[in-house]
Design a protein around this motif. Structure first.
Motif, PDB file in Angstrom:
ATOM      1  N   LEU A 168       0.825  -1.204   0.000  1.00  0.00           N
ATOM      2  CA  LEU A 168       0.000   0.000   0.000  1.00  0.00           C
ATOM      3  C   LEU A 168       0.862   1.258   0.000  1.00  0.00           C
ATOM      4  O   LEU A 168       0.514   2.255  -0.647  1.00  0.00           O
ATOM      5  N   VAL A 169       1.998   1.224   0.698  1.00  0.00           N
ATOM      6  CA  VAL A 169       2.938   2.352   0.640  1.00  0.00           C
ATOM      7  C   VAL A 169       3.399   2.572  -0.798  1.00  0.00           C
ATOM      8  O   VAL A 169       3.411   3.697  -1.304  1.00  0.00           O
ATOM      9  N   LYS A 170       3.791   1.504  -1.479  1.00  0.00           N
ATOM     10  CA  LYS A 170       4.253   1.617  -2.870  1.00  0.00           C
ATOM     11  C   LYS A 170       3.141   2.181  -3.762  1.00  0.00           C
ATOM     12  O   LYS A 170       3.402   3.017  -4.639  1.00  0.00           O
ATOM     13  N   TYR A 171       1.926   1.706  -3.537  1.00  0.00           N
ATOM     14  CA  TYR A 171       0.791   2.199  -4.320  1.00  0.00           C
ATOM     15  C   TYR A 171       0.587   3.695  -4.101  1.00  0.00           C
ATOM     16  O   TYR A 171       0.411   4.455  -5.057  1.00  0.00           O
ATOM     17  N   MET A 172       0.658   4.130  -2.854  1.00  0.00           N
ATOM     18  CA  MET A 172       0.447   5.538  -2.536  1.00  0.00           C
ATOM     19  C   MET A 172       1.575   6.410  -3.064  1.00  0.00           C
ATOM     20  O   MET A 172       1.347   7.530  -3.541  1.00  0.00           O
ATOM     21  N   LEU A 173       2.817   5.915  -3.019  1.00  0.00           N
ATOM     22  CA  LEU A 173       3.944   6.671  -3.560  1.00  0.00           C
ATOM     23  C   LEU A 173       3.810   6.850  -5.071  1.00  0.00           C
ATOM     24  O   LEU A 173       4.138   7.909  -5.618  1.00  0.00           O
ATOM     25  N   GLN A 174       3.315   5.812  -5.725  1.00  0.00           N
ATOM     26  CA  GLN A 174       3.124   5.900  -7.173  1.00  0.00           C
ATOM     27  C   GLN A 174       2.041   6.919  -7.524  1.00  0.00           C
ATOM     28  O   GLN A 174       2.141   7.634  -8.529  1.00  0.00           O
ATOM     29  N   GLN A 175       1.024   7.008  -6.678  1.00  0.00           N
ATOM     30  CA  GLN A 175      -0.083   7.925  -6.926  1.00  0.00           C
ATOM     31  C   GLN A 175       0.252   9.370  -6.551  1.00  0.00           C
ATOM     32  O   GLN A 175      -0.357  10.310  -7.079  1.00  0.00           O
ATOM     33  N   ASN A 176       1.223   9.546  -5.643  1.00  0.00           N
ATOM     34  CA  ASN A 176       1.494  10.877  -5.086  1.00  0.00           C
ATOM     35  C   ASN A 176       2.994  11.101  -4.962  1.00  0.00           C
ATOM     36  O   ASN A 176       3.636  10.588  -4.038  1.00  0.00           O
ATOM     37  N   ASP A 177       3.571  11.885  -5.871  1.00  0.00           N
ATOM     38  CA  ASP A 177       5.013  12.099  -5.834  1.00  0.00           C
ATOM     39  C   ASP A 177       5.442  13.099  -4.764  1.00  0.00           C
ATOM     40  O   ASP A 177       6.639  13.350  -4.581  1.00  0.00           O
ATOM     41  N   ASP A 178       4.466  13.666  -4.028  1.00  0.00           N
ATOM     42  CA  ASP A 178       4.813  14.607  -2.962  1.00  0.00           C
ATOM     43  C   ASP A 178       4.974  13.934  -1.608  1.00  0.00           C
ATOM     44  O   ASP A 178       5.517  14.536  -0.677  1.00  0.00           O
ATOM     45  N   ILE A 179       4.540  12.663  -1.477  1.00  0.00           N
ATOM     46  CA  ILE A 179       4.645  11.975  -0.183  1.00  0.00           C
ATOM     47  C   ILE A 179       6.115  11.802   0.184  1.00  0.00           C
ATOM     48  O   ILE A 179       6.911  11.275  -0.585  1.00  0.00           O
ATOM     49  N   GLY A 180       6.479  12.258   1.370  1.00  0.00           N
ATOM     50  CA  GLY A 180       7.837  12.097   1.869  1.00  0.00           C
ATOM     51  C   GLY A 180       8.811  13.141   1.358  1.00  0.00           C
ATOM     52  O   GLY A 180       9.987  13.127   1.735  1.00  0.00           O
ATOM     53  N   THR A 181       8.328  14.060   0.495  1.00  0.00           N
ATOM     54  CA  THR A 181       9.208  15.128   0.007  1.00  0.00           C
ATOM     55  C   THR A 181       8.655  16.474   0.450  1.00  0.00           C
ATOM     56  O   THR A 181       9.138  17.075   1.399  1.00  0.00           O
ATOM     57  N   THR A 182       7.635  16.947  -0.233  1.00  0.00           N
ATOM     58  CA  THR A 182       7.043  18.247   0.145  1.00  0.00           C
ATOM     59  C   THR A 182       5.929  18.112   1.176  1.00  0.00           C
ATOM     60  O   THR A 182       5.452  19.108   1.717  1.00  0.00           O
ATOM     61  N   THR A 183       5.492  16.856   1.426  1.00  0.00           N
ATOM     62  CA  THR A 183       4.513  16.608   2.493  1.00  0.00           C
ATOM     63  C   THR A 183       5.102  15.604   3.468  1.00  0.00           C
ATOM     64  O   THR A 183       6.243  15.167   3.322  1.00  0.00           O
ATOM     65  N   GLY A 184       4.301  15.205   4.435  1.00  0.00           N
ATOM     66  CA  GLY A 184       4.732  14.159   5.361  1.00  0.00           C
ATOM     67  C   GLY A 184       4.662  12.791   4.695  1.00  0.00           C
ATOM     68  O   GLY A 184       4.523  12.659   3.477  1.00  0.00           O
ATOM     69  N   THR A 185       4.760  11.744   5.514  1.00  0.00           N
ATOM     70  CA  THR A 185       4.616  10.390   4.995  1.00  0.00           C
ATOM     71  C   THR A 185       3.131  10.040   4.929  1.00  0.00           C
ATOM     72  O   THR A 185       2.284  10.919   4.980  1.00  0.00           O
ATOM     73  N   VAL A 186       2.814   8.765   4.818  1.00  0.00           N
ATOM     74  CA  VAL A 186       1.422   8.375   4.610  1.00  0.00           C
ATOM     75  C   VAL A 186       1.023   7.333   5.655  1.00  0.00           C
ATOM     76  O   VAL A 186       1.827   6.492   6.065  1.00  0.00           O
ATOM     77  N   ASN A 187      -0.225   7.408   6.104  1.00  0.00           N
ATOM     78  CA  ASN A 187      -0.743   6.493   7.117  1.00  0.00           C
ATOM     79  C   ASN A 187      -1.590   5.416   6.445  1.00  0.00           C
ATOM     80  O   ASN A 187      -2.750   5.635   6.109  1.00  0.00           O
ATOM     81  N   CYS A 188      -1.000   4.248   6.247  1.00  0.00           N
ATOM     82  CA  CYS A 188      -1.707   3.134   5.616  1.00  0.00           C
ATOM     83  C   CYS A 188      -2.595   2.429   6.636  1.00  0.00           C
ATOM     84  O   CYS A 188      -2.202   2.233   7.788  1.00  0.00           O
ATOM     85  N   ILE A 189      -3.792   2.028   6.197  1.00  0.00           N
ATOM     86  CA  ILE A 189      -4.744   1.385   7.094  1.00  0.00           C
ATOM     87  C   ILE A 189      -4.895  -0.078   6.683  1.00  0.00           C
ATOM     88  O   ILE A 189      -5.405  -0.390   5.610  1.00  0.00           O
ATOM     89  N   ILE A 190      -4.437  -0.970   7.554  1.00  0.00           N
ATOM     90  CA  ILE A 190      -4.511  -2.411   7.316  1.00  0.00           C
ATOM     91  C   ILE A 190      -5.239  -3.041   8.511  1.00  0.00           C
ATOM     92  O   ILE A 190      -4.864  -2.823   9.661  1.00  0.00           O
ATOM     93  N   THR A 191      -6.263  -3.829   8.250  1.00  0.00           N
ATOM     94  CA  THR A 191      -6.971  -4.539   9.318  1.00  0.00           C
ATOM     95  C   THR A 191      -6.827  -6.037   9.097  1.00  0.00           C
ATOM     96  O   THR A 191      -6.594  -6.495   7.978  1.00  0.00           O
ATOM     97  N   GLU A 192      -6.991  -6.814  10.174  1.00  0.00           N
ATOM     98  CA  GLU A 192      -6.687  -8.241  10.065  1.00  0.00           C
ATOM     99  C   GLU A 192      -7.540  -9.098  10.996  1.00  0.00           C
ATOM    100  O   GLU A 192      -8.052  -8.631  12.005  1.00  0.00           O
ATOM    101  N   CYS A 193      -7.690 -10.360  10.609  1.00  0.00           N
ATOM    102  CA  CYS A 193      -8.173 -11.427  11.481  1.00  0.00           C
ATOM    103  C   CYS A 193      -7.313 -12.662  11.220  1.00  0.00           C
ATOM    104  O   CYS A 193      -6.729 -12.807  10.152  1.00  0.00           O
ATOM    105  N   ASN A 194      -7.273 -13.562  12.189  1.00  0.00           N
ATOM    106  CA  ASN A 194      -6.444 -14.767  12.099  1.00  0.00           C
ATOM    107  C   ASN A 194      -7.230 -15.883  11.408  1.00  0.00           C
ATOM    108  O   ASN A 194      -8.206 -16.396  11.960  1.00  0.00           O
ATOM    109  N   ASP A 195      -6.808 -16.265  10.202  1.00  0.00           N
ATOM    110  CA  ASP A 195      -7.484 -17.347   9.485  1.00  0.00           C
ATOM    111  C   ASP A 195      -6.719 -18.666   9.579  1.00  0.00           C
ATOM    112  O   ASP A 195      -6.924 -19.585   8.778  1.00  0.00           O
TER     113      ASP A 195
END
Length: 246
Positions: free
Chosen positions: A93-120
C-alpha cells in the motif's frame, strides 16, 4: 432487516463513491486473501475523509488506527487480510500511494496506511505467507460498487460461530431533517463459539456444529462503516463504538 429500508444493492457501496475489491486465494490448504475498500474514487491522500476508530476488547495487529484517532482522517484505501500478512499489505500500500502521489515524503509528510486483520490460521496455511504485494494492488484495482460476499477475499479462511465465516455487507437508508442518507457496513467475521449460531431467533448452531466441553469464545471481527451523513470525527467515534451492538 428491521424497520429501516436497505439501499439499492444492500451493500456498503450504496454510499456513493465507496468501492470494494477482492483477491481470493483458495486452493488446498491455502485459504486466504485480500479485500480492499476505497472511500471514494478520487485521490484519497489529497482528498482525505473524516474518520474514527474504536477497538472493543481487542489486541489485534491492525495498522493506522492511532493516526485515525489523532487526526480524524483516512488517506489511503483500507485493506483487510490475515494477521501475518499485515506487513506485506502495508509495504504494497505504501508503494501504491507513492506511485499515486510524488509529494509523499518530500514536500509533504509520509502516509498512514490502514490495514486490518483477522487470524485465518484454523483453515489457512497462515505460516506460508501466501498473500503477496501484487495481491494487494490487484484488490485495489478490482474495486467496484458491486462485489461478492461470503467465502471471498480476506474472508476466505475465516470461521464464525462454529461454521464458515467471511465477508458480509449491508446498507440502510435513514431520513434526517427530511433528507435521506445511507449508512453501509462491511464485516470480516471470525469469532464465536460452536453452537451459538442463531437464525431468525432460533438457536440452530447445536444442530450443525460439534460442541466441545469448556470451549471458550474466541476470534475477532472487523467492521467498516461508511456513511454520507455529514458527521464530524467525534460523532463518527460514537457510531464506531455502537457498531458492536449490531
Amino acid at each position: 432487516i428491521g424497520k429501516l429500508k436497505s439501499g439499492t444493492k444492500n451493500l456498503i457501496t450504496d454510499v456513493s463513491g465507496v468501492k470494494v475489491g477482492h483477491v481470493t486465494l483458495n486452493e488446498e490448504r491455502v485459504k486466504t486473501g485480500v479485500t480492499a475498500i476505497l472511500p471514494h474514487g478520487g485521490n484519497i491522500f489529497k482528498e482525505k475523509v473524516m474518520s474514527a476508530s474504536y477497538v472493543l476488547n481487542g489486541f489485534g495487529k491492525s495498522m493506522g488506527l492511532i493516526q485515525i484517532d489523532e487526526l480524524g482522517t483516512i488517506e489511503t484505501p483500507i485493506i483487510m487480510t490475515n494477521t501475518l500478512s499485515v506487513g506485506t499489505a502495508a509495504t504494497a500500500l505504501v508503494k501504491y500511494m507513492l506511485q499515486q502521489n510524488d509529494d509523499i515524503g518530500t514536500t509533504t509528510g509520509t502516509v498512514n496506511c490502514i490495514i486490518t486483520e483477522c487470524n485465518d490460521g484454523s483453515l489457512n496455511d497462515i505460516r506460508g505467507l501466501h498473500v503477496k504485494e501484487e495481491h494487494i494492488i490487484q484488490a485495489i484495482s478490482d474495486c467496484s460498487d458491486v462485489f461478492e460476499e461470503g467465502c471471498v477475499g480476506s474472508g476466505t479462511g475465516m470461521t464464525c460461530l462454529g461454521v464458515k465465516g467471511g465477508i458480509g455487507s449491508s446498507s440502510r437508508v435513514i431520513k434526517l431533517d427530511n433528507k435521506e442518507y445511507t449508512v453501509g457496513a462491511i464485516v470480516m467475521s471470525n469469532f464465536g463459539m460452536n453452537g451459538d449460531l442463531m437464525v431468525s431467533g432460533e438457536k440452530i448452531g447445536a444442530r450443525i456444529s460439534k460442541i466441545e466441553e469448556n470451549e471458550k469464545d474466541k476470534g475477532s471481527i472487523i467492521i467498516i462503516i461508511a456513511t454520507d451523513i455529514p458527521l464530524n470525527e467525534r460523532q463518527l467515534k460514537r457510531e464506531a463504538k455502537r457498531s458492536a451492538i449490531g
